[in-house]
Each structure stands twice: as C-alpha cells, then as structure tokens.
Design an enzyme around this catalytic site. Structure first.
Site, PDB file in Angstrom:
ATOM      1  N   TYR A 165       0.827  -1.198   0.000  1.00  0.00           N
ATOM      2  CA  TYR A 165       0.000   0.000   0.000  1.00  0.00           C
ATOM      3  C   TYR A 165       0.867   1.256   0.000  1.00  0.00           C
ATOM      4  O   TYR A 165       1.901   1.298   0.667  1.00  0.00           O
ATOM      5  CB  TYR A 165      -0.894   0.016   1.239  1.00  0.00           C
ATOM      6  N   TRP A 167       1.478   5.649  -1.749  1.00  0.00           N
ATOM      7  CA  TRP A 167       1.388   6.645  -2.817  1.00  0.00           C
ATOM      8  C   TRP A 167       2.506   6.423  -3.818  1.00  0.00           C
ATOM      9  O   TRP A 167       3.457   7.209  -3.898  1.00  0.00           O
ATOM     10  CB  TRP A 167       1.446   8.053  -2.234  1.00  0.00           C
TER      11      TRP A 167
END
Length: 826
Positions: A165, A167
């Site tokens: 997980y 950005w």
C-alpha cells in the site's frame, strides 16, 4: 521578412487554441487530419518539436503537477509548470533533487545477516541496524525469485504479503503496486489488503449509509457550487494544502474553485482544533472543538435542528430510514441523557449557544458541508462521517444545487467538472488464483505479522491472520504510514524475508532484507491522466534522464523476476515499455472516438511533447451529486438495502458490534482529554498533512528548510501550554508517551487550541539507537506516538490522527539527524 515557416511561428498556446477551434478539443482536435493548418503543422512537426524542446523542456509530471524538465549534460536542473495549471505547486521544483538525491539506492543490496544465514537464519532483530552488501542484479533477482518459489511451494500464497500500500509514483504502466500483484498472481497468489489508510473507516460505513464508498465519488461541480452555495462548512479539512497534490497528475481546479469562493465572498466556517492555512486563505470563521469530539458536536447540532424544528421532515420521510430511532437517541429515551447543545458543549468545548447558532445558520442557508478524512482516522471514526450525512439529511438539502455534503472537495479536486473523452486503463494485475487468501484490513498489517492465527471481526465477517513469511513492498513506505512504530518494529521481525523496491534509503528500505533500486518516474517513459475526477488531461511522461546508478524501472524489475519464475511471457505479453504505452493510448483513443472526440496516432502525440486536454460538456458543469436520487428515489435508488439514506442501518445493527452499533452517535474514544491516560499525558495530538511534502515524499529535499525547526519536524504548541513547561519558540523538545518518544522543534503559536499540539505526519523515522526498544526518533516521526488499534470491529480503519502525549524541553546530548543518511555498506 519571415525566417521560419509559418507553422513554426505558432506559439504553444495559439497552437492549442487553433486545434480546439478546429475540432472542439484543446489539443490535436477532431478535424486535425483534414485541416489545412493541421496539415502544415504535421509537415513541420519534426522542426516544431526540435524548436520547442530547445526553448523549453521535456514534458512529464508528478503527484504535485505536470511540468517541463530542463536537462543539461544529462542532469535535470530545473522545472517549469505547464501553462494550463491554474495553481502551480512549488513542489515540482524538487524533481531535480529527487533524481539526484544523495541517499538514492544505487545498487541491489542485501542485508549481511540475511545473505550469510539465509531466510530462516537471518537474525531479523538486526533489521534496521545491520550492514549491507552490494550484489549484482542477477544475484538479487535470483534471491527474491527463489524465496517466492520456496514459500509458494512450502506454505502457499497466504505466506506472502504483497499488498504494498502507498502513494506510488504517477504513471499508468510503471504502477509498482499493480505490477507486483500481477507478478504474484502469475506466481501462485498472495495475501492482499482491503481498504486504505486514508479513508478506512469512512469507506466502509458510507457503503452502509449511502450505498457507495462516497469518499472517492465525484462532488457537485464547482460552477454549480459557486452559483448556489451560501455557506460552506469545512469540517476537519485543509483543502488549500491537500489540494496541492493528487493521486494522478492534478488539474488544480479545486484550489481555483476555493479562490473563486473567496472572491465571491461566500461565508466559510472552519471546524478544526487548528487554525489551518485554508481558514486564513478563505477568511473563514474558526470554530475549535476539542480533538476527537466531532461526533458529540454533531449530535448537539442535530438536537438543535430537531428541537427548534429546523429540520426537514418531508425529506427525512421520503429519502431516509431510521430518523425516528435517531430522534429517540437525541431525546435520551433509552439512557435518560438528552443530547442537546449544552450536553455537547461540555464534551467538545464549543459554547452551547455557538452550536445552536451554527445549526440555525446551516438551516437558513444553502449549505455545503465539506467533510475531511482526518476525523474518521480515529477510534470510532465511522461515527463522524455517519453523523455528517445525518445532519445534512436533516437539513434536507441533499441533491439540491450548492447544498448537501461532500467528502472529496479537499482531495484531488473533487468537484472539477468531468471532461468528455477517454480514460487510460493502465496495466492490469490479472486474475487472482482460486486459492488466494482473504485480504486483511490494510491497517492491521502489524497485528497480522505479530499474531498469526488470530481471528478478528471485519464488516460482518471473520478474518483469520495467516502466518506471513515474506513481505514485499513496492511503491509504499510502511514505516511512515503505520501507527505505533515501535510495535511495528517488533512485528517486522516475524517474517523471514522483506523485499523493498525503492529509489531512496527510507526507513522501510533500511528495515528490509533485500532492496532493489527503482527509478524515479523521471527516468522512464509513461502515460498518466490529469485530474482524478475531471479526467481532463492525458499527459505523456517522457523520460528526462537515464536511470541513475544501477536503478531499473518497475516494469523491468518485475519482468526480470517473472523470467526467473518462468512466467515472463505471461507478464510482459511480449511487449516492451513503448508497446505497452501505445496499446494503452490506442484503447483510450477508441473510447474518445466513441465520445466523438478524435485524437491523433500515438506516434504523433508522443513526438509532439504536448498533452491532450479534453472538452468539458456544459451539462457537466451543472452536475449535482444525488440530484437524480432526489428527483426520483424509486427510479434512482441508492445502493443501500432500503435504497435510501440509512440513518439507522439494520445491516450494521445485525453485526452486533458494541463499538459500532446500528445508529450513529457519540462513543468516547480510546484516548482523549477525559480518559484515564490524560492525567499522565494531558496534551491531545493533532496530526496534519505536511505543507511542503506529500506524506513522507520529499522529506529528503531542500524544502525541509521551510518547515524544519532545528532540523527536526515541528510541533505547534499553544503559548499557555509552552509557558507551563518552560518551552520557548524554536527550542528542541521531547514529545512522548508510553509508546514512544520523538525529538521535535517547538513553534509556539495561538493557531492551536490550548491543550492541543500539532505534528505533521511523514517525517522519516530515525531512531537514536536502532538496537534499543523505544529509542528516541531524532527526526520527529509522529507515528512513534500514535496507537495501533482498529477504528471499530466494523471497518478496522486506522487511528492515526489521535493520541495523548506530554512534551518537555529536551535536556539530552546533541544528536545528529541521520534520517536521510545512507546505511553502512550502502
């Protein structure tokens, strides 16, 4: 006398405008191939491109904006925002520092003890403080692929957590998370995750309340909002900061919308324990409740609406279910406690008369409640969002122009009108094998690693944690996302192997066993959409500089592993980087053609070093969320069991969770100013999005000079709290509780409510002594202080926005900040 062909003298803006006039598209219009002007430009294209590149730069982009990179002698030296950007973000200036950062991972590296002892005798307690050994790419890929093969054979796909997980960099092809999952699906499967850290509680409860995740849905369009809205209530959000960045390349329409809101003089109320940048920018009225008490405040407002008959009974009867039960709760029919404004004021610290006036003002005005996500990253975080929808329903403005509620005005320009064209699909993770394990809630990763075999509740189901032997992180930064860092370090010692693809020596990389050096997005070719909600642009991301040192792009890294695992053909489908990009573009081009928007061939588009801007239909500028539902709830039902807004959810009630019953309300949190821990740790934490970085990204750049205090993360503290502790502005202080301690620099300010301290998230973890449990973090990573429990049994979201702590003047030895240093052997 003309010294160049006529087509060569067309400026970029005139070039775009001319194409738009011809075909209704802002770049490369639908009649391009048949227009005389287009034909002239097409014939002169090589010279046009050469001239433009000589004068400007190479077009690419990032989470903070599209820009042109200026490259000299093989180095990126400067960036310039694209002309269409209405709110250029200064973060783009850090791209050269990203490429040429001193703490790049230069070569494939293996932790010494893992290399010598193997996965099953790797001394995991030395993660974070061991030496590193440089190996060849072939050796590194062999080590990783052998572990994947061994674990699949011996323990099955549940033994490999490859959720990864985070950005990740922008770009539809080099999507590291998707590429990792694609590889693992071909190799036999993996343990994935459900939900996300950003909206873990809200997206689950909203699915029960309004029938969709809601937090990522398109909002009422900005043009409609500006025309009709009379009052904006910012509840726990700071849009002028968070809208600087987007998941895709931003269109920055959101900041422009707020600027127009300000110029028009629309009244704005900001509800936040901290006086945010947006509060100042929008000339907003500041209401500062005690942290973690939003639910009580909303309950008090709801009681006022009902008691003063300011609510809309017809809307509640037609479009909602369960208000009668909520009214009984407000009146205290079961517990004998009337939850009026006086009751709420005693909890939230906002005067009862102010709460009543807020309710009246919202009822008499066309009101848009813009809810932030921070209020749901808390214990019982499901409740504030549920109550925001309930209050909006009581006002009866849901589905009306300029009214209702919205949960993404502060994220990626929600409300930016949707364009008409095509959408890039990107690369697919493929199909998961039939024996793939049940995903775990994303924020429960540390608990999973530390407690194999434990079973938890999750949204009406049971999830049992598998015994994870391997963690693979690509495009994420676990040590800066997850709560209770010191507990994470212990859990991180359970797996046998941890692999990280990463451009920099982050804490996550330093706590790995094998680190594969990945390129930044500026060292590879890719495509990306511009505007998460508008889908307004298509940006080519041209490679600006060669891969630095021995780094490889994500596609090549995973293709190399696929070759070792015997699945290369299935992984690559026989296509290289540019062939994949052409296929993505051609698929999007076909969609655009169906929408009556014609685009040029891929080769022409790519060579032009320009981007596409799709047209926005006028009707999309007037789009109102829930308008169809309001017009006819029978023909346009919501995705709930009743088809209506569920103030009371029978589905949630049947789950029997005491920490999230079937009706929204006030539930005291795990830690707060009235809890037992407050006597020892009296200050309440507010964790904010940083102003000059994106989470942990860019912490290793010169922008630190704008926010660091004494080279540490800053802590905002109220003057009376600072005086009581003998702390002066600019001094180093130690913030601590039973979970950890961090070194931060004091900013004494009245921008925080007394009893509250603000520390931005994302500072890189830097323990003074990695071998010592609970060691002082020298750089101020706030997650050393936050607690790691689920928001409730329903959503199991994270609680990263809350903690009780104490602060004292730092009296220890001088400690050098080594958060961005390269580890031994690297």
């Amino acid at each position: 006398m003309k010294t160049q062909p006529e087509a060569m003298q067309i400026t970029r803006r005139r070039f775009l405008t001319g194409a738009a006039a011809l075909g209704g598209v802002s770049l490369l219009g639908s009649l391009w191939p048949r227009s005389a002007l287009a034909e002239a430009i097409s014939q002169a294209l090589p010279q046009f491109v050469a001239l433009r590149q000589a004068q400007k730069g190479i077009l690419t982009g990032a989470h903070w904006g599209a820009f042109e990179a200026i490259v000299r002698d093989g180095k990126m030296v400067e960036t310039r925002p694209v002309q269409d950007d209405p709110f250029p973000n200064e973060l783009i200036s850090m791209a050269p520092h990203q490429v040429h950062a001193p703490n790049r991972v230069k070569y494939p590296m293996v932790r010494k003890s893992w290399l010598e002892g193997g996965a099953q005798n790797c001394r995991p307690e030395l993660r974070g403080c061991d030496e590193w050994v440089r190996v060849s790419w072939d050796k590194a890929l062999t080590l990783v692929s052998n572990e994947i093969r061994r674990l699949q054979q011996e323990h099955g796909p549940q033994s490999i957590h490859a959720g990864s997980y985070g950005w990740k960099s922008v770009g539809m092809l080099h999507n590291s998370r998707t590429l990792l999952q694609r590889l693992m699906n071909l190799a036999g499967g993996f343990l994935g995750y459900a939900g996300d850290y950003s909206t873990g509680a809200a997206q689950v409860i909203m699915s029960h309340v309004v029938g969709s995740m809601e937090v990522y849905e398109q909002q009422t369009a900005w043009p409609d909002l500006l025309e009709n809205c009379q009052l904006v209530v910012l509840w726990g959000c700071n849009p002028m900061i968070t809208l600087k960045n987007s998941w895709n390349i931003p269109d920055h329409v959101g900041p422009a919308g707020f600027e127009a809101l300000k110029k028009k003089g629309v009244r704005v109320i900001s509800i936040d324990p901290v006086k945010s940048d947006s509060t100042d920018y929008l000339n907003a009225e500041w209401v500062a409740p005690r942290p973690y008490t939003d639910s009580a405040m909303l309950v008090g407002i709801a009681h006022t609406l009902m008691a003063e008959k300011l609510h809309n009974p017809d809307f509640l009867k037609t479009y909602t279910v369960g208000f009668d039960k909520f009214a009984a709760y407000l009146n205290g029919e079961q517990d004998g406690v009337v939850k009026d404004a006086d009751w709420a004021a005693a909890i939230c610290g906002v005067e009862a008369d102010a709460l009543r006036q807020l309710a009246r003002d919202m009822a008499k005005s066309r009101t848009m409640i813009m809810g932030g996500w921070g209020i749901q990253r808390q214990h019982h975080g499901e409740q504030p969002h549920w109550l925001l929808v309930t209050v909006a329903a009581m006002l009866g403005q849901v589905g009306l122009p300029g009214g209702g509620f919205g949960f993404s005005y502060h994220y990626s320009s929600g409300g930016s009108p949707t364009a008409r064209g095509g959408i890039l699909a990107g690369i697919s993770a493929g199909d998961a094998p039939k024996n793939s394990p049940t995903p775990i809630p994303v924020a429960r990763i540390a608990e999973c690693l530390a407690n194999p075999g434990k079973t938890i509740d999750f949204n009406g189901a049971k999830v049992t944690y598998p015994d994870v032997k391997m963690v693979y992180v690509a495009g994420g930064n676990t040590f800066h996302q997850h709560q209770d860092t010191n507990a994470l370090i212990k859990a991180w010692q359970h797996p046998e192997t941890i692999v990280v693809n990463e451009p920099y020596w982050t804490a996550t990389a330093k706590y790995a066993d094998i680190v594969l050096p990945a390129t930044t997005s500026y060292e590879r070719n890719d495509l990306e959409m511009g505007g998460d909600y508008s889908q307004l642009y298509v940006f080519p991301m041209h490679q600006c500089v060669p891969p630095q040192h021995e780094s490889r792009n994500d596609f090549d890294i995973f293709a190399g592993l696929a070759a070792k695992l015997g699945v290369q053909e299935a992984f690559t489908e026989g296509k290289d980087e540019m062939q994949w990009l052409k296929g993505m573009y051609d698929d999007m081009k076909a969609q655009a053609r169906n929408a009556r928007v014609a685009l040029p061939p891929f080769d022409m588009f790519w060579a032009s070093n320009n981007y596409i801007r799709f047209p926005v239909p006028e009707e999309n500028k007037k789009w109102v969320r829930f308008a169809d539902f309001r017009e006819n709830p029978l023909l346009n039902p919501l995705g709930t069991p009743s088809g209506k807004i569920e103030i009371y959810s029978e589905a949630v009630a049947k789950m029997g969770y005491t920490d999230c019953p079937g009706l929204p309300g006030w539930l005291p949190p795990h830690e707060w100013y009235q809890g037992p821990e407050a006597s020892k740790y009296p200050l309440s934490l507010n964790t904010a999005h940083p102003i000059n970085r994106l989470h942990s990204q860019l912490d290793n750049t010169p922008l630190r000079k704008k926010y660091a205090v004494a080279d540490r993360e800053a802590v905002w503290i109220h003057p009376q709290d600072a005086k009581a502790r003998g702390i002066s502005d600019g001094e180093l202080v130690r913030a601590f509780n039973d979970r950890g301690q961090i070194l931060v620099g004091a900013v004494v300010t009245e921008r925080v409510r007394p009893g509250v301290v603000r520390i931005s998230e994302g500072a890189w973890f830097d323990p003074a002594d990695p071998r010592q449990e609970g060691s002082l973090c020298k750089n101020g990573n706030v997650n050393c202080l936050t607690f790691d429990i689920g928001s409730s049994s329903l959503a199991q979201g994270n609680c990263g926005q809350m903690a009780q702590l104490e602060i004292e003047k730092y009296q220890g030895p001088i400690l050098n900040n080594t958060a961005h240093a390269v580890p031994a052997g690297a």
